[in-house]
Design a protein around this motif. Structure first.
Motif, PDB file in Angstrom:
ATOM      1  N   THR A 171       0.860  -1.184   0.000  1.00  0.00           N
ATOM      2  CA  THR A 171       0.000   0.000   0.000  1.00  0.00           C
ATOM      3  C   THR A 171       0.901   1.242   0.000  1.00  0.00           C
ATOM      4  OG1 THR A 171      -0.101   0.263   2.403  1.00  0.00           O
ATOM      5  CG2 THR A 171      -1.648  -1.312   1.387  1.00  0.00           C
ATOM      6  N   ALA A 172       0.282   2.382   0.109  1.00  0.00           N
ATOM      7  CA  ALA A 172       1.050   3.631   0.134  1.00  0.00           C
ATOM      8  C   ALA A 172       1.710   3.852   1.492  1.00  0.00           C
ATOM      9  CB  ALA A 172       0.136   4.804  -0.203  1.00  0.00           C
ATOM     10  N   ASP A 173       1.337   3.079   2.499  1.00  0.00           N
ATOM     11  CA  ASP A 173       1.877   3.255   3.846  1.00  0.00           C
ATOM     12  C   ASP A 173       2.712   2.038   4.229  1.00  0.00           C
ATOM     13  OD1 ASP A 173       2.418   3.576   6.533  1.00  0.00           O
ATOM     14  OD2 ASP A 173       0.448   4.389   7.020  1.00  0.00           O
ATOM     15  N   PRO A 174       4.046   2.137   4.171  1.00  0.00           N
ATOM     16  CA  PRO A 174       4.888   0.976   4.472  1.00  0.00           C
ATOM     17  C   PRO A 174       4.808   0.525   5.922  1.00  0.00           C
ATOM     18  CG  PRO A 174       6.232   2.953   4.235  1.00  0.00           C
ATOM     19  CD  PRO A 174       4.855   3.331   3.809  1.00  0.00           C
ATOM     20  N   VAL A 175       4.466   1.431   6.835  1.00  0.00           N
ATOM     21  CA  VAL A 175       4.336   1.035   8.237  1.00  0.00           C
ATOM     22  C   VAL A 175       3.098   0.153   8.427  1.00  0.00           C
ATOM     23  CG1 VAL A 175       4.070   1.851  10.608  1.00  0.00           C
ATOM     24  CG2 VAL A 175       5.587   3.076   9.037  1.00  0.00           C
ATOM     25  N   GLU A 176       2.008   0.527   7.758  1.00  0.00           N
ATOM     26  CA  GLU A 176       0.810  -0.314   7.818  1.00  0.00           C
ATOM     27  C   GLU A 176       1.084  -1.676   7.190  1.00  0.00           C
ATOM     28  OE1 GLU A 176      -2.233  -0.155   9.241  1.00  0.00           O
ATOM     29  OE2 GLU A 176      -1.343   1.548  10.285  1.00  0.00           O
ATOM     30  N   ASP A 177       1.891  -1.703   6.138  1.00  0.00           N
ATOM     31  CA  ASP A 177       2.250  -2.972   5.513  1.00  0.00           C
ATOM     32  C   ASP A 177       3.054  -3.842   6.471  1.00  0.00           C
ATOM     33  OD1 ASP A 177       0.974  -2.130   3.252  1.00  0.00           O
ATOM     34  OD2 ASP A 177       2.786  -1.605   2.148  1.00  0.00           O
ATOM     35  N   LEU A 178       3.914  -3.217   7.282  1.00  0.00           N
ATOM     36  CA  LEU A 178       4.668  -3.970   8.282  1.00  0.00           C
ATOM     37  C   LEU A 178       3.723  -4.555   9.327  1.00  0.00           C
ATOM     38  CD1 LEU A 178       7.458  -4.831   9.321  1.00  0.00           C
ATOM     39  CD2 LEU A 178       7.521  -2.704  10.657  1.00  0.00           C
ATOM     40  N   ARG A 179       2.728  -3.776   9.714  1.00  0.00           N
ATOM     41  CA  ARG A 179       1.723  -4.299  10.650  1.00  0.00           C
ATOM     42  C   ARG A 179       1.024  -5.537  10.073  1.00  0.00           C
ATOM     43  NH1 ARG A 179       0.768   1.360  11.890  1.00  0.00           N
ATOM     44  NH2 ARG A 179       1.051   1.689  14.142  1.00  0.00           N
ATOM     45  N   ALA A 180       0.641  -5.445   8.803  1.00  0.00           N
ATOM     46  CA  ALA A 180      -0.046  -6.575   8.158  1.00  0.00           C
ATOM     47  C   ALA A 180       0.867  -7.797   8.108  1.00  0.00           C
ATOM     48  CB  ALA A 180      -0.484  -6.172   6.745  1.00  0.00           C
ATOM     49  N   GLY A 181       2.148  -7.577   7.823  1.00  0.00           N
ATOM     50  CA  GLY A 181       3.093  -8.692   7.787  1.00  0.00           C
ATOM     51  C   GLY A 181       3.263  -9.329   9.146  1.00  0.00           C
ATOM     52  N   TRP A 182       3.324  -8.522  10.195  1.00  0.00           N
ATOM     53  CA  TRP A 182       3.412  -9.047  11.566  1.00  0.00           C
ATOM     54  C   TRP A 182       2.204  -9.922  11.877  1.00  0.00           C
ATOM     55  CZ3 TRP A 182       6.638  -7.870  16.048  1.00  0.00           C
ATOM     56  CH2 TRP A 182       6.104  -8.320  17.257  1.00  0.00           C
ATOM     57  N   ASP A 183       1.013  -9.420  11.568  1.00  0.00           N
ATOM     58  CA  ASP A 183      -0.209 -10.171  11.871  1.00  0.00           C
ATOM     59  C   ASP A 183      -0.252 -11.497  11.117  1.00  0.00           C
ATOM     60  OD1 ASP A 183      -0.971  -8.109  13.528  1.00  0.00           O
ATOM     61  OD2 ASP A 183      -2.354  -7.201  12.091  1.00  0.00           O
ATOM     62  N   LEU A 184       0.198 -11.493   9.871  1.00  0.00           N
ATOM     63  CA  LEU A 184       0.244 -12.740   9.110  1.00  0.00           C
ATOM     64  C   LEU A 184       1.205 -13.735   9.753  1.00  0.00           C
ATOM     65  CD1 LEU A 184       0.189 -11.778   5.307  1.00  0.00           C
ATOM     66  CD2 LEU A 184      -1.482 -13.142   6.568  1.00  0.00           C
ATOM     67  N   HIS A 185       2.325 -13.237  10.230  1.00  0.00           N
ATOM     68  CA  HIS A 185       3.314 -14.097  10.878  1.00  0.00           C
ATOM     69  C   HIS A 185       2.700 -14.779  12.100  1.00  0.00           C
ATOM     70  CE1 HIS A 185       7.552 -15.054  12.148  1.00  0.00           C
ATOM     71  NE2 HIS A 185       6.909 -15.184  13.315  1.00  0.00           N
ATOM     72  N   VAL A 186       2.094 -13.986  12.972  1.00  0.00           N
ATOM     73  CA  VAL A 186       1.500 -14.548  14.186  1.00  0.00           C
ATOM     74  C   VAL A 186       0.364 -15.503  13.842  1.00  0.00           C
ATOM     75  CG1 VAL A 186       0.262 -13.996  16.312  1.00  0.00           C
ATOM     76  CG2 VAL A 186       2.183 -12.565  15.579  1.00  0.00           C
ATOM     77  N   ASP A 187      -0.479 -15.126  12.898  1.00  0.00           N
ATOM     78  CA  ASP A 187      -1.601 -15.981  12.504  1.00  0.00           C
ATOM     79  C   ASP A 187      -1.109 -17.321  11.959  1.00  0.00           C
ATOM     80  OD1 ASP A 187      -3.360 -14.025  13.271  1.00  0.00           O
ATOM     81  OD2 ASP A 187      -3.783 -13.314  11.244  1.00  0.00           O
ATOM     82  N   PHE A 188      -0.034 -17.293  11.175  1.00  0.00           N
ATOM     83  CA  PHE A 188       0.513 -18.546  10.629  1.00  0.00           C
ATOM     84  C   PHE A 188       0.994 -19.446  11.765  1.00  0.00           C
ATOM     85  CE2 PHE A 188       3.974 -21.228   9.180  1.00  0.00           C
ATOM     86  CZ  PHE A 188       3.467 -21.786   8.015  1.00  0.00           C
ATOM     87  N   GLY A 189       1.686 -18.863  12.733  1.00  0.00           N
ATOM     88  CA  GLY A 189       2.179 -19.665  13.844  1.00  0.00           C
ATOM     89  C   GLY A 189       1.067 -20.281  14.669  1.00  0.00           C
ATOM     90  N   LEU A 190       0.011 -19.510  14.924  1.00  0.00           N
ATOM     91  CA  LEU A 190      -1.101 -20.027  15.722  1.00  0.00           C
ATOM     92  C   LEU A 190      -1.917 -21.057  14.956  1.00  0.00           C
ATOM     93  CD1 LEU A 190      -2.346 -16.793  17.535  1.00  0.00           C
ATOM     94  CD2 LEU A 190      -0.821 -18.590  18.384  1.00  0.00           C
ATOM     95  N   ALA A 191      -1.949 -20.940  13.625  1.00  0.00           N
ATOM     96  CA  ALA A 191      -2.674 -21.917  12.813  1.00  0.00           C
ATOM     97  C   ALA A 191      -1.876 -23.208  12.631  1.00  0.00           C
ATOM     98  CB  ALA A 191      -3.009 -21.323  11.446  1.00  0.00           C
ATOM     99  N   ASN A 192      -0.552 -23.124  12.791  1.00  0.00           N
ATOM    100  CA  ASN A 192       0.325 -24.289  12.588  1.00  0.00           C
ATOM    101  C   ASN A 192       1.335 -24.370  13.728  1.00  0.00           C
ATOM    102  OD1 ASN A 192      -0.397 -24.878   9.512  1.00  0.00           O
ATOM    103  ND2 ASN A 192      -0.029 -22.679   9.702  1.00  0.00           N
ATOM    104  N   PRO A 193       0.856 -24.544  14.961  1.00  0.00           N
ATOM    105  CA  PRO A 193       1.756 -24.435  16.116  1.00  0.00           C
ATOM    106  C   PRO A 193       2.906 -25.436  16.132  1.00  0.00           C
ATOM    107  CG  PRO A 193      -0.378 -25.316  16.769  1.00  0.00           C
ATOM    108  CD  PRO A 193      -0.530 -24.825  15.370  1.00  0.00           C
ATOM    109  N   ALA A 194       2.615 -26.698  15.880  1.00  0.00           N
ATOM    110  CA  ALA A 194       3.676 -27.713  15.922  1.00  0.00           C
ATOM    111  C   ALA A 194       4.690 -27.484  14.810  1.00  0.00           C
ATOM    112  CB  ALA A 194       3.074 -29.113  15.815  1.00  0.00           C
ATOM    113  N   LEU A 195       4.204 -27.151  13.624  1.00  0.00           N
ATOM    114  CA  LEU A 195       5.100 -26.860  12.503  1.00  0.00           C
ATOM    115  C   LEU A 195       5.941 -25.627  12.812  1.00  0.00           C
ATOM    116  CD1 LEU A 195       6.108 -27.261   9.610  1.00  0.00           C
ATOM    117  CD2 LEU A 195       4.106 -25.965   8.814  1.00  0.00           C
TER     118      LEU A 195
END
Length: 235
Positions: free
Chosen positions: A80-104
């Motif tokens: 998007t036009a806001d790189p800080v907001e994009d970093l927020r979105a990337g952080w959330d994806l990271h955490v969501d992936f870990g919680l969806a695949n905890p053992a992995l």
């Protein structure tokens, strides 16, 4: 595994990786053994050792597959036009992936000797590019390296902490608080040109230095060295 796997032409390696990932998802690390993997993948024990060396090699291969799956969630993000907001979105994806695949995720997070999987390297490059966009916008208050290291360390630590919490006691606000603390530590609300400070200004100039054409290679290298010294954590 059923006959459909064989009808689909899946190789022994593919069946073993799929079986290991499924066992991890269903029962955690304790559920993965030579016996259980061989039974689920319908292969003999020597096949695992021939293809992966040992169980450590198998888990490393599963981790590499996990990094690939994780990277695919990142590459689907549209900047998007806001790189800080994009970093927020990337952080959330990271955490969501870990919680969806905890053992992995736990297997992926284990320290391992040798070269990192290519997908892990690509993931680090993706984060570095995200940080670079913030620097180019003049909104990074620390060096790009320090910012990337902090985001990676805090993101991984937050995800592992949430995984370790019982589901009924998991605090989703913990991730938000950690994310915002990191963003506050590494970014400014406005471009560096609007707020004085040599480090922020040097970070912004360092980010766009490769785009300059007025300097010789030697001059660029020298200026880059000076800027790195200004943004060094020792300063």
């Amino acid at each position: 595994m059923d006959a459909d796997d064989f009808a689909a032409g899946r190789s022994p390696r593919e069946r073993i990786l799929a079986a290991t990932a499924e066992l991890l998802a269903e029962g955690g690390r304790e559920a993965v053994s030579t016996r259980t993997v061989c039974a689920a993948a319908r292969v003999q024990v020597p096949t695992i050792y021939r293809l992966f060396g040992d169980m450590r090699g198998l888990l490393d291969a599963v981790a590499a597959e996990g990094f690939t799956a994780y990277l695919n969630t990142k590459t689907g993000l549209e900047p998007t036009a806001d790189p800080v907001e994009d970093l927020r979105a990337g952080w959330d994806l990271h955490v969501d992936f870990g919680l969806a695949n905890p053992a992995l995720y736990l297997v992926m997070s284990e320290p391992r000797p040798g070269a990192a999987p290519q997908a892990a390297v690509d993931g680090a490059k993706f984060l570095a590019a995200s940080i670079r966009r913030i620097a180019e916008a003049g909104r990074l208050r620390v060096s790009e390296e320090r910012a990337a290291n902090l985001v990676q360390a805090a993101g991984r630590g937050t995800t592992l902490t949430l995984i370790d919490m019982p589901g009924d006691r998991r605090d989703p606000e913990l991730s938000v608080m950690a994310r915002e603390a990191v963003i506050t530590a590494i970014t400014t609300d406005t471009p560096a040109t609007a707020s004085p400070g040599p480090v922020s200004a040097a970070v912004a100039l360092r980010a766009v230095l490769p785009q300059t054409t007025a300097l010789t290679d030697r001059e660029q290298d020298l200026l880059q060295e000076w800027l790195d010294r200004i943004t060094s954590p020792a300063q």
